[in-house]
Enzyme design. Structure first.
Site, PDB file in Angstrom:
ATOM      1  CE  LYS A 181      -3.948  -2.300   0.455  1.00 19.62           C
ATOM      2  NZ  LYS A 181      -3.565  -3.709   0.615  1.00 19.62           N
TER       3      LYS A 181
HETATM    4  C1  LIG Z   1      -4.258  -4.888   0.187  1.00 24.29           C
HETATM    5  C2  LIG Z   1      -3.424  -6.110   0.128  1.00 24.29           C
HETATM    6  C3  LIG Z   1      -3.670  -7.129  -0.819  1.00 24.29           C
HETATM    7  C4  LIG Z   1      -4.824  -7.057  -1.772  1.00 24.29           C
HETATM    8  O1  LIG Z   1      -4.668  -6.049  -2.742  1.00 24.29           O
HETATM    9  P1  LIG Z   1      -5.923  -5.530  -3.565  1.00 24.29           P
HETATM   10  O2  LIG Z   1      -5.408  -4.388  -4.360  1.00 24.29           O
HETATM   11  O3  LIG Z   1      -6.936  -5.096  -2.542  1.00 24.29           O
HETATM   12  O4  LIG Z   1      -6.422  -6.651  -4.394  1.00 24.29           O
HETATM   13  C5  LIG Z   1      -2.802  -8.209  -0.855  1.00 24.29           C
HETATM   14  N1  LIG Z   1      -1.780  -8.323   0.013  1.00 24.29           N
HETATM   15  C6  LIG Z   1      -1.531  -7.376   0.942  1.00 24.29           C
HETATM   16  C7  LIG Z   1      -0.393  -7.583   1.872  1.00 24.29           C
HETATM   17  C8  LIG Z   1      -2.331  -6.242   1.025  1.00 24.29           C
HETATM   18  O5  LIG Z   1      -2.049  -5.304   1.951  1.00 24.29           O
END
Ligand SMILES: *Cc1c(COP(=O)(O)O)cnc(C)c1O
Length: 495
Positions: free
Chosen positions: A112
């Site tokens: 993120k």
């Molecule tokens: C948010 C997240 C995901 C999923 O990603 P999306 O974009 O919501 O599909 C997968 N792994 C981790 C560690 C995340 O923080």
């Protein structure tokens, strides 16, 4: 030429990039999508010679056409700096027959950070461009990682406040500790008695509440979103797929123009959608391998064309993927419906009222580049142990879901295309689940004993994000019912 964004639910609602970023969500619950996706205006060979920031500029300028070069470079340079623990920003590591794109070198050690370290700059620039005088209130639902990354990005950013809702019993202990210790007078963290979908639904409801939004405007506030429903999240996420590809060109592992596969551990469908958009820009991607955990709505969808959220919500060891309503799938549905807002709206209305919808065969044919797979809890743990034993590489639980699904994909298809696995979190963020996968006896140890043991086994330095929370005091302890989210927002804003 100016790129225009349109609502997935109303073809009449359009916005510039900066306005789409500011609003976060279109009216009537629609999402902003680019009207078209421009092609690269530099060659893949030239991109292979650039560093992360330069690649970012060359991708993002095509999507955010109302930003000046100076504005965009300022945003990029402010985001991708020594908040990341490596100059490469997103290193590509070859292990166990695949390329792991490590997207967790930012300040909160999950992928993120790749978008949320730049979003505050994109947003404040957008506010300036559009002469916004209200204070911007970032309203965020998190399955664990977005929350901390958004808090870190927006803490003490002038002209903003940030409110994060997380499922009280649905995140890892480290994820929770990271959020509730957040500093900054403009930050507010609330646990809800409900799951991620409840948090996301509650947030979307506040966004679409016209009366509420009008009232807040009289108090000098307006909402925006740090979730991947905001196009300002998706565009920066396109960059690292281009970056990864061009690193493979630079290293000679592939030639410019060769195809690669990408495997993405998926929850809200933002990360994999960014890869899909990157392909539309001209990145040679063969298959999008969509990996789910036991909440396998997407696996079922790709297999049958039926999206059905009417099922038990399962808490897994990959909590950031514990999602039954993958918001960004709507953007793909819109596209495979021929950019038809009316048709998309019909399906989304059905999802809202009946909890399911089925796409036509014609639409399903448009999904041929996607492969859906899922990993059970046991398979996820086995994958962590297996790769640790074969390569000494310790991955987190989300990445392990992807690695397991990739193994299944290869077994099923025999496809030998070079493959990039999106590695979405540091194993330190999910230490207990990771260490238990290697040996169940670890479960006796405390969280921070496990951190030190993970350090011993992997030889990877303990990230600053973990050191920071060893002793940090808890600053947020509000817990509310899932129906009381609005009350908490009003309390925090004093309105
Ligand atoms: C948010 C997240 C995901 C999923 O990603 P999306 O974009 O919501 O599909 C997968 N792994 C981790 C560690 C995340 O923080």
């Amino acid at each position: 030429m100016e790129l225009i964004y349109k609502s997935t639910r109303n073809s009449e609602e359009t916005a510039t990039a900066s306005l789409a970023i500011l609003k976060g969500l279109a009216n009537e619950g629609g999402l902003f999508v680019p009207d078209s996706i421009p092609a690269f205006d530099v060659s893949l060979e030239d991109l292979a010679k650039m560093d992360y920031r330069e690649v970012a500029y060359n991708v993002m300028k095509l999507m955010l056409t109302d930003f000046t070069e100076e504005e965009l470079r300022h945003c990029i340079n402010s985001a991708y700096d020594d908040k990341f623990d490596t100059k490469e920003i997103a290193p590509l590591v070859k292990k166990a027959g695949a390329y792991y794109l490590e997207l967790f070198h930012g300040s909160t050690i999950a992928f993120k950070d790749m978008a949320l370290s730049i979003l505050p700059y994109l947003l404040t620039t957008s506010a300036k461009k559009n002469n916004v005088e209200n204070e911007i209130v970032i309203l965020t639902a998190t399955s664990g990682d977005t929350g901390k990354a958004a808090l870190a990005g927006f803490a003490d950013v002038p002209g903003t406040k940030i409110i994060v809702f997380y499922p009280k019993n649905g995140v890892s202990p480290i994820q929770e500790k990271q959020m509730v210790t957040q500093k900054g007078d403009n930050t507010f963290v609330v646990g809800i008695t409900g799951n991620f979908d409840d948090a996301q639904t509650g947030v979307k409801k506040m966004f679409s509440d016209v009366e509420l939004n009008d009232y807040l405007a009289t108090k000098g506030y307006q909402f925006s979103s740090a979730n991947s429903i905001n196009i300002g999240r998706l565009v920066p996420q396109m960059v690292y797929y281009v970056y990864a590809y061009t690193r493979l060109v630079a290293s000679g592992d592939i030639k410019a123009g060769d195809k690669i596969n990408v495997v993405v551990p998926t929850g809200n469908f933002g990360n994999i959608l960014a890869a899909y958009y990157a392909k539309a820009m001209g990145l040679p991607i063969n298959k999008f391998i969509c990996a789910s955990n036991e909440n396998k709505v997407l696996f079922d969808f790709f297999a049958t064309g039926n999206y059905d959220r009417n099922r038990e919500f399962i808490l897994t060891t990959s909590p950031s993927m514990d999602i039954l309503i993958s918001s960004n799938l709507e953007r793909l549905i819109y596209r495979i419906a021929g950019n038809d807002a009316a048709k998309n709206k019909e399906l989304m209305t059905a999802l809202n009222s009946q909890g399911e919808y089925t796409i036509t065969d014609e639409m399903k044919a448009e999904l041929k580049d996607f492969f859906g797979g899922y990993a059970s809890e046991a398979e996820t743990a086995e994958t962590i142990k297996k790769v640790y034993e074969s390569d000494g590489y310790i991955m987190d639980t989300h990445t392990a879901v992807a690695a397991n699904v990739y193994d299944k994909y290869v077994a099923e298809t025999g496809d030998k295309t070079p493959t990039v696995i999106a590695s979405t979190a540091s194993p330190y963020k999910f230490t207990r689940s990771v260490m238990n996968s290697i040996d169940a006896a670890y479960d006796k140890q405390t969280d921070f004993e496990l951190v030190d043991e993970l350090n011993r086994l992997s030889g990877v330095k303990v990230p600053q994000a973990i050191e920071d929370i060893r002793t940090a005091p808890v600053r947020h302890n509000t817990v509310c019912d899932k129906d009381a989210m609005l009350d908490e927002v009003k309390k925090f804003l004093g309105v």
